[in-house]
Design an enzyme around this catalytic site. Structure first.
Site, PDB file in Angstrom:
ATOM      1  N   GLU A  45     -31.767  28.753 -38.105  1.00 47.90           N
ATOM      2  CA  GLU A  45     -30.467  28.219 -37.640  1.00 47.90           C
ATOM      3  C   GLU A  45     -29.358  28.249 -38.708  1.00 47.90           C
ATOM      4  O   GLU A  45     -28.341  27.579 -38.557  1.00 47.90           O
ATOM      5  CB  GLU A  45     -30.543  26.771 -37.103  1.00 47.90           C
ATOM      6  CG  GLU A  45     -31.776  26.259 -36.460  1.00 47.90           C
ATOM      7  CD  GLU A  45     -32.236  27.026 -35.236  1.00 47.90           C
ATOM      8  OE1 GLU A  45     -33.272  27.697 -35.380  1.00 47.90           O
ATOM      9  OE2 GLU A  45     -31.614  26.959 -34.180  1.00 47.90           O
TER      10      GLU A  45
ATOM     11  N   GLY B 131     -35.183  16.408 -38.647  1.00 49.31           N
ATOM     12  CA  GLY B 131     -35.231  16.863 -40.037  1.00 49.31           C
ATOM     13  C   GLY B 131     -35.069  15.741 -41.057  1.00 49.31           C
ATOM     14  O   GLY B 131     -34.209  14.868 -40.911  1.00 49.31           O
TER      15      GLY B 131
ATOM     16  N   ASP C 195     -18.527  10.545 -15.512  1.00 50.50           N
ATOM     17  CA  ASP C 195     -19.479  11.641 -15.569  1.00 50.50           C
ATOM     18  C   ASP C 195     -20.858  11.100 -15.249  1.00 50.50           C
ATOM     19  O   ASP C 195     -21.085   9.895 -15.229  1.00 50.50           O
ATOM     20  CB  ASP C 195     -19.423  12.408 -16.888  1.00 50.50           C
ATOM     21  CG  ASP C 195     -19.733  11.552 -18.074  1.00 50.50           C
ATOM     22  OD1 ASP C 195     -20.654  10.725 -17.956  1.00 50.50           O
ATOM     23  OD2 ASP C 195     -19.070  11.696 -19.110  1.00 50.50           O
TER      24      ASP C 195
ATOM     25  N   HIS D 263     -26.210  28.297 -36.474  1.00 46.81           N
ATOM     26  CA  HIS D 263     -25.294  27.386 -35.787  1.00 46.81           C
ATOM     27  C   HIS D 263     -23.888  27.971 -35.671  1.00 46.81           C
ATOM     28  O   HIS D 263     -23.143  27.605 -34.775  1.00 46.81           O
ATOM     29  CB  HIS D 263     -25.246  26.029 -36.487  1.00 46.81           C
ATOM     30  CG  HIS D 263     -26.474  25.205 -36.226  1.00 46.81           C
ATOM     31  ND1 HIS D 263     -27.053  25.124 -34.980  1.00 46.81           N
ATOM     32  CD2 HIS D 263     -27.234  24.440 -37.040  1.00 46.81           C
ATOM     33  CE1 HIS D 263     -28.126  24.339 -35.042  1.00 46.81           C
ATOM     34  NE2 HIS D 263     -28.253  23.916 -36.288  1.00 46.81           N
TER      35      HIS D 263
ATOM     36  N   ALA E 210     -25.709   8.253  -9.275  1.00 47.35           N
ATOM     37  CA  ALA E 210     -25.879   6.817  -9.528  1.00 47.35           C
ATOM     38  C   ALA E 210     -26.846   6.205  -8.519  1.00 47.35           C
ATOM     39  O   ALA E 210     -27.796   5.500  -8.888  1.00 47.35           O
ATOM     40  CB  ALA E 210     -24.525   6.103  -9.474  1.00 47.35           C
TER      41      ALA E 210
ATOM     42  N   ARG F  12     -40.410  27.358 -39.411  1.00 46.13           N
ATOM     43  CA  ARG F  12     -39.490  27.760 -38.340  1.00 46.13           C
ATOM     44  C   ARG F  12     -38.684  28.954 -38.840  1.00 46.13           C
ATOM     45  O   ARG F  12     -37.819  28.840 -39.707  1.00 46.13           O
ATOM     46  CB  ARG F  12     -38.574  26.603 -37.943  1.00 46.13           C
ATOM     47  CG  ARG F  12     -37.735  26.994 -36.744  1.00 46.13           C
ATOM     48  CD  ARG F  12     -37.381  25.834 -35.871  1.00 46.13           C
ATOM     49  NE  ARG F  12     -36.783  26.329 -34.635  1.00 46.13           N
ATOM     50  CZ  ARG F  12     -36.086  25.589 -33.803  1.00 46.13           C
ATOM     51  NH1 ARG F  12     -35.915  24.317 -34.059  1.00 46.13           N
ATOM     52  NH2 ARG F  12     -35.573  26.093 -32.701  1.00 46.13           N
TER      53      ARG F  12
ATOM     54  N   GLN G 271     -24.989  17.044 -22.542  1.00 43.14           N
ATOM     55  CA  GLN G 271     -23.949  16.015 -22.468  1.00 43.14           C
ATOM     56  C   GLN G 271     -24.295  14.711 -23.183  1.00 43.14           C
ATOM     57  O   GLN G 271     -23.399  14.048 -23.690  1.00 43.14           O
ATOM     58  CB  GLN G 271     -23.605  15.729 -21.003  1.00 43.14           C
ATOM     59  CG  GLN G 271     -22.655  16.750 -20.424  1.00 43.14           C
ATOM     60  CD  GLN G 271     -22.360  16.505 -18.958  1.00 43.14           C
ATOM     61  OE1 GLN G 271     -22.757  17.280 -18.114  1.00 43.14           O
ATOM     62  NE2 GLN G 271     -21.681  15.432 -18.653  1.00 43.14           N
TER      63      GLN G 271
HETATM   64  P1  NAP Z   1     -10.485  14.916 -15.376  1.00 38.16           P
HETATM   65  O1  NAP Z   1     -11.311  15.373 -16.493  1.00 38.16           O
HETATM   66  O2  NAP Z   1      -9.928  13.560 -15.405  1.00 38.16           O
HETATM   67  O3  NAP Z   1      -9.299  15.961 -15.229  1.00 38.16           O
HETATM   68  C1  NAP Z   1      -8.320  15.835 -14.262  1.00 38.16           C
HETATM   69  C2  NAP Z   1      -7.181  16.799 -14.557  1.00 38.16           C
HETATM   70  O4  NAP Z   1      -6.216  16.657 -13.573  1.00 38.16           O
HETATM   71  C3  NAP Z   1      -6.552  16.566 -15.881  1.00 38.16           C
HETATM   72  O5  NAP Z   1      -6.445  17.825 -16.525  1.00 38.16           O
HETATM   73  C4  NAP Z   1      -5.173  15.975 -15.553  1.00 38.16           C
HETATM   74  O6  NAP Z   1      -4.377  16.570 -16.543  1.00 38.16           O
HETATM   75  C5  NAP Z   1      -4.939  16.421 -14.137  1.00 38.16           C
HETATM   76  N1  NAP Z   1      -4.298  15.398 -13.305  1.00 38.16           N
HETATM   77  C6  NAP Z   1      -4.609  14.083 -13.207  1.00 38.16           C
HETATM   78  N2  NAP Z   1      -3.830  13.476 -12.309  1.00 38.16           N
HETATM   79  C7  NAP Z   1      -2.999  14.410 -11.817  1.00 38.16           C
HETATM   80  C8  NAP Z   1      -1.943  14.396 -10.873  1.00 38.16           C
HETATM   81  N3  NAP Z   1      -1.607  13.282 -10.246  1.00 38.16           N
HETATM   82  N4  NAP Z   1      -1.307  15.549 -10.632  1.00 38.16           N
HETATM   83  C9  NAP Z   1      -1.639  16.685 -11.258  1.00 38.16           C
HETATM   84  N5  NAP Z   1      -2.614  16.754 -12.173  1.00 38.16           N
HETATM   85  C10 NAP Z   1      -3.288  15.629 -12.450  1.00 38.16           C
HETATM   86  O7  NAP Z   1     -11.268  15.037 -13.993  1.00 38.16           O
HETATM   87  P2  NAP Z   1     -12.221  16.174 -13.442  1.00 38.16           P
HETATM   88  O8  NAP Z   1     -11.889  17.532 -13.970  1.00 38.16           O
HETATM   89  O9  NAP Z   1     -12.178  15.982 -11.966  1.00 38.16           O
HETATM   90  O10 NAP Z   1     -13.619  15.778 -13.982  1.00 38.16           O
HETATM   91  C11 NAP Z   1     -14.207  14.522 -13.636  1.00 38.16           C
HETATM   92  C12 NAP Z   1     -15.276  14.191 -14.643  1.00 38.16           C
HETATM   93  O11 NAP Z   1     -16.379  15.036 -14.409  1.00 38.16           O
HETATM   94  C13 NAP Z   1     -14.841  14.446 -16.072  1.00 38.16           C
HETATM   95  O12 NAP Z   1     -14.323  13.285 -16.664  1.00 38.16           O
HETATM   96  C14 NAP Z   1     -16.103  14.876 -16.741  1.00 38.16           C
HETATM   97  O13 NAP Z   1     -16.689  13.797 -17.391  1.00 38.16           O
HETATM   98  C15 NAP Z   1     -17.010  15.341 -15.612  1.00 38.16           C
HETATM   99  N6  NAP Z   1     -17.219  16.782 -15.770  1.00 38.16           N
HETATM  100  C16 NAP Z   1     -17.613  17.238 -16.975  1.00 38.16           C
HETATM  101  C17 NAP Z   1     -17.820  18.588 -17.160  1.00 38.16           C
HETATM  102  C18 NAP Z   1     -18.274  19.105 -18.500  1.00 38.16           C
HETATM  103  O14 NAP Z   1     -17.954  20.164 -18.873  1.00 38.16           O
HETATM  104  N7  NAP Z   1     -19.031  18.370 -19.260  1.00 38.16           N
HETATM  105  C19 NAP Z   1     -17.598  19.465 -16.120  1.00 38.16           C
HETATM  106  C20 NAP Z   1     -17.179  18.952 -14.891  1.00 38.16           C
HETATM  107  C21 NAP Z   1     -16.967  17.607 -14.739  1.00 38.16           C
HETATM  108  P3  NAP Z   1      -2.790  16.485 -16.625  1.00 38.16           P
HETATM  109  O15 NAP Z   1      -2.488  15.091 -16.180  1.00 38.16           O
HETATM  110  O16 NAP Z   1      -2.419  16.778 -18.025  1.00 38.16           O
HETATM  111  O17 NAP Z   1      -2.295  17.540 -15.708  1.00 38.16           O
HETATM  112 FE1  SF4 Z   2     -29.745  16.895 -23.164  1.00 36.80          FE
HETATM  113 FE2  SF4 Z   2     -28.848  17.239 -20.662  1.00 36.80          FE
HETATM  114 FE3  SF4 Z   2     -31.333  17.999 -21.325  1.00 36.80          FE
HETATM  115 FE4  SF4 Z   2     -30.781  15.450 -21.195  1.00 36.80          FE
HETATM  116  S1  SF4 Z   2     -30.701  16.886 -19.492  1.00 36.80           S
HETATM  117  S2  SF4 Z   2     -31.898  16.455 -22.837  1.00 36.80           S
HETATM  118  S3  SF4 Z   2     -28.655  15.415 -21.922  1.00 36.80           S
HETATM  119  S4  SF4 Z   2     -29.457  18.841 -22.134  1.00 36.80           S
END
Ligand code: NAP
Ligand code: SF4
Length: 698
Positions: free
Chosen positions: A191, A85, A683, A279, A411, A241, A366
């Protein structure tokens, strides 16, 4: 597949510079590939790249970036490209540094963009967007001075004369667009932006000629179309649109939308594009949890009302869905915005009958929308080149190298594909019998089944490019160093972290991998340790899917969408969630859980879990796990969670055994990427970006 061949209006694609004419009888996509002739403008197929706010203009070398961004999509044979836009005046900017096209604008950048698209046989239309009360700056204006719920800025109500001058500003932008070489303009009327705000009785309580009755409320968009047509002249495409379903209270009914569309057509619209939801709507419209083509009923309502062609948009990411829609006569074009970020050559691959080679947008948001919402420029998780075209070399590397890559997750696979595309000889080693790594778990989460497309793409490209694949092969450092490779890439990923809690080896405890792989059945009461992305995903998996991926009716019922379009805004009461498992998500930190979820998708997940009765406990200290359940302190107070299972989602650690062993050998050219390099906050966006950049540097 395929529709009635009689529907094909075969015209000569005159603007098809450099494009081979497809044998339309042989293709699986005859409707998507059919040219269209407006009389004054010919389009080479029915695939439109939808408008996207990219913020590329805020980066260095904006002209070069935007030109190459659009050139790549035109070269990929998109028939019509809609730009992001451009505001007609300062008030209408989306944010302070958003682009404006007015009489003070230097047209050099625009001429560069339009020239690049035309040189590739494409057509390009400038979107004119007046943000209205969504504008994130102090000059924000609207039909009244009522603030939008998603904006902190209070709008100033436009006076009657100012509304007329806004119309003139939009018309002037259209005239300038023609001067800059655009083939037309898209007037953004959906929107919840300014024009849409005027059409709703909820946001437009004015008592002048632009408020009150339905006729008065649609006066601004209708007069805008007339003024644009008068200012830009004939032979210039006017796309409008239209909001097909507002998804906010006080929005239009389907019958009103049809009347409105006919009034716009009479005013001079050549082509309708379709918008879904404001939105501020509390209904997801484009996330991956929305079934493909879910909004077809609302698009068809406009299609039935008008005699000019209609573009369908929102959740079209594979050619099969678009082809079916066109074959059924539900629309005339398919708009894909994010899919053209993911694969600029989407349309060319459709013409070549290679749908499996399309790098499919998985609707994750993302690296596109989530970047925009956090004031970064848009790119794409599955295609890090998007928006960064000028940073990546085209074509083959100067020297062909032998490269080994270990690990078949995001990766490793993306490195293998990009390196092979550069002409390198690539061998990929994966310890499991199947490719995918963490993707194999993500794709099991309800609403994330689009990850299957990512796997399909990588598998196809690995095959097409002749990457030598060794599945079920745990390769050693010695084998790698003695293999005579010019470069070795370690992409061995991560292992789930095991927290140090008494009783962690109790049989009721499972890792998220045990759960998402389906290896460990779960009981009725589950505690999830860890409230990151995976903790929330596991909770979603455990409460069960409210609707299957293809179940549009279930999706619409769950989110309270009135598919009959009889209610104002298309809203109705959502269905009550089913009673299922009792799930609690726990975190040690204070503060709101879910803070790391994506900006544009986290709210959807949280709303769904809230409705399913999932509890969030914060400020938790874990004490022990035993036959009675999980003992902990919550905000300092002892609690026993009597659960059948505890699932560990406590983040990951890098799997670096091989990387460390190779480091000890002193091999000159070893690279560690993705989770193996850095597990925290890992991620797939970072993993794929790192992999692609490394492949392009070899
Ligand atoms: P994360 O985001 O780093 O979360 C880990 C969680 O575990 C945190 O809530 C942490 O919070 C807890 N934790 C860490 N160490 C711990 C310990 N020793 N004991 C108990 N709790 C502990 O990791 P993840 O959920 O495995 O995700 C990995 C990555 O995948 C993320 O960073 C994200 O980028 C990606 N992902 C993204 C999405 C999305 O929605 N976009 C979805 C899935 C995965 P506390 O320490 O406060 O308890
Ligand atoms: Fe956006 Fe995910 Fe589609 Fe790429 S794959 S354009 S990051 S929604």
């Amino acid at each position: 597949m395929g529709g009635p061949r009689a529907r094909l209006a075969l015209t000569e694609p005159a603007a098809n510079a450099g494009v081979t004419l497809v044998d339309i009888q042989m293709t699986h996509f005859p409707n998507l590939l059919a040219p269209y002739d407006f009389g004054f403008l010919k389009l080479r197929n029915r695939m439109v790249m939808g408008a996207m706010h990219t913020r590329l203009e805020t980066l260095d070398r904006p002209q070069e970036r935007l030109t190459e961004f659009f050139r790549a999509r035109a070269r990929g044979e998109a028939a019509l490209i809609l730009t992001g836009g451009f505001a007609p005046n300062l008030e209408g900017r989306m944010e302070e540094d958003a682009p404006v096209l007015d009489h003070e604008t230097d047209l050099t950048l625009h001429r560069s963009m339009t020239g690049a698209v035309h040189a590739e046989g494409g057509r390009v239309v400038l979107q004119i967007l007046h943000a209205g009360r969504y504008a994130k700056h102090p000059l924000c204006v609207g039909p009244t001075d009522v603030r939008a719920p998603i904006n902190s800025h209070v709008p100033r109500a436009l006076g009657t004369a100012e509304v007329w001058s806004t119309i003139q500003a939009i018309a002037q932008t259209a005239a300038l667009a023609r001067k800059a070489g655009y083939d037309g303009v898209e007037i953004m009327g959906s929107e919840g932006y300014l024009l849409n705000e005027f059409t709703s009785a909820l946001t437009n309580t004015r008592d002048d000629e632009f408020g009150g009755s339905f006729e008065n409320r649609i006066r601004l968009p209708v007069e805008t179309v007339k003024a644009v047509r008068a200012a830009a002249g004939e032979g210039f495409l006017i796309v409008f649109r239209i909001s097909t379903i507002d998804l906010v209270e006080g929005g239009m009914t389907g019958a009103e939308t049809a009347t409105y569309a006919r009034a716009l057509e009479a005013a001079g619209v050549h082509l309708f594009n379709t918008g879904i939801g404001w939105h501020e709507a509390a209904v997801p419209t484009i996330a991956s949890s929305v079934p493909r083509a879910a909004w077809r009923f609302a698009i068809e309502n406009v299609k039935r009302a008008v005699s000019v062609p209609v573009i369908a948009s929102n959740r079209f990411n594979v050619p099969e869905t678009g082809e079916q829609l066109l074959a059924d006569g539900a629309a005339d074009f398919v708009s894909m915005a994010r899919p053209f970020l993911a694969d600029p050559a989407f349309a060319r691959k459709v013409r070549e009958n290679r749908p499996d080679s399309i790098n499919t947008c998985i609707g994750c948001n993302q690296a596109c929308l989530d970047n925009i919402f956090t004031e970064r420029s848009a790119s794409c998780m599955v295609n890090p080149r998007a928006g960064h075209e000028i940073e990546f070399p085209e074509g083959l590397a100067a020297t062909r190298r032998r490269v080994a890559v270990v690990g078949g997750g995001p990766a490793g696979m993306s490195f293998a594909v990009s390196a092979a595309e550069r002409g390198h000889e690539v061998e990929l080693f994966e310890a499991e019998q199947t490719l995918g790594g963490q993707i194999n778990y993500a794709r099991m989460v309800p609403g994330k089944n689009e990850f299957n497309e990512m796997l399909r793409y990588f598998r196809t490209r690995i095959g097409e490019l002749g990457v030598r694949l060794h599945l079920g092969r745990r390769v050693s450092a010695t084998e790698l160093t003695e293999g005579g490779y010019d470069a070795i890439v370690i992409a061995t990923g991560v292992v789930p972290r095991t927290p140090d809690i008494e009783g962690i080896d109790h049989p009721m405890v499972a890792s998220y991998i045990d759960v998402l792989s389906g290896r460990r059945p779960m009981g009725q009461r589950v505690a999830v340790i860890g409230a990151g992305g995976i903790g929330f995903d596991v909770a979603q998996y455990l409460v069960g899917d409210a609707h299957a991926a293809e179940d549009t009716a279930g999706f619409l019922r769950d989110w309270g969408v009135d598919a009959t379009l009889q209610s104002h805004g298309g809203l109705t009461a959502p269905t009550a969630p089913r009673k299922g498992r009792q799930v609690a998500i726990l975190q040690r930190r204070e503060g709101r859980p879910g803070g790391t979820l994506g900006k544009s998708t986290g709210w959807i997940l949280k709303a769904h879990l809230r409705r399913a009765g999932v509890r969030n406990l914060v400020g938790v200290t874990y004490q022990r796990i035993d036959d009675r359940g999980l003992h902990c302190l919550v905000q300092g107070k002892p609690q026993l969670l009597e659960v059948d299972n505890v699932v560990i989602c406590a983040g990951q650690d890098s799997l670096r055994t091989l990387a460390d062993a190779l480091a000890a050998t002193g091999h000159a050219n070893v690279h560690t990427i993705g989770g193996a390099s850095l597990a925290s906050e890992l991620d797939a966006v970072r993993a794929i970006d790192e992999a692609t950049r490394l492949a392009c540097s070899l």
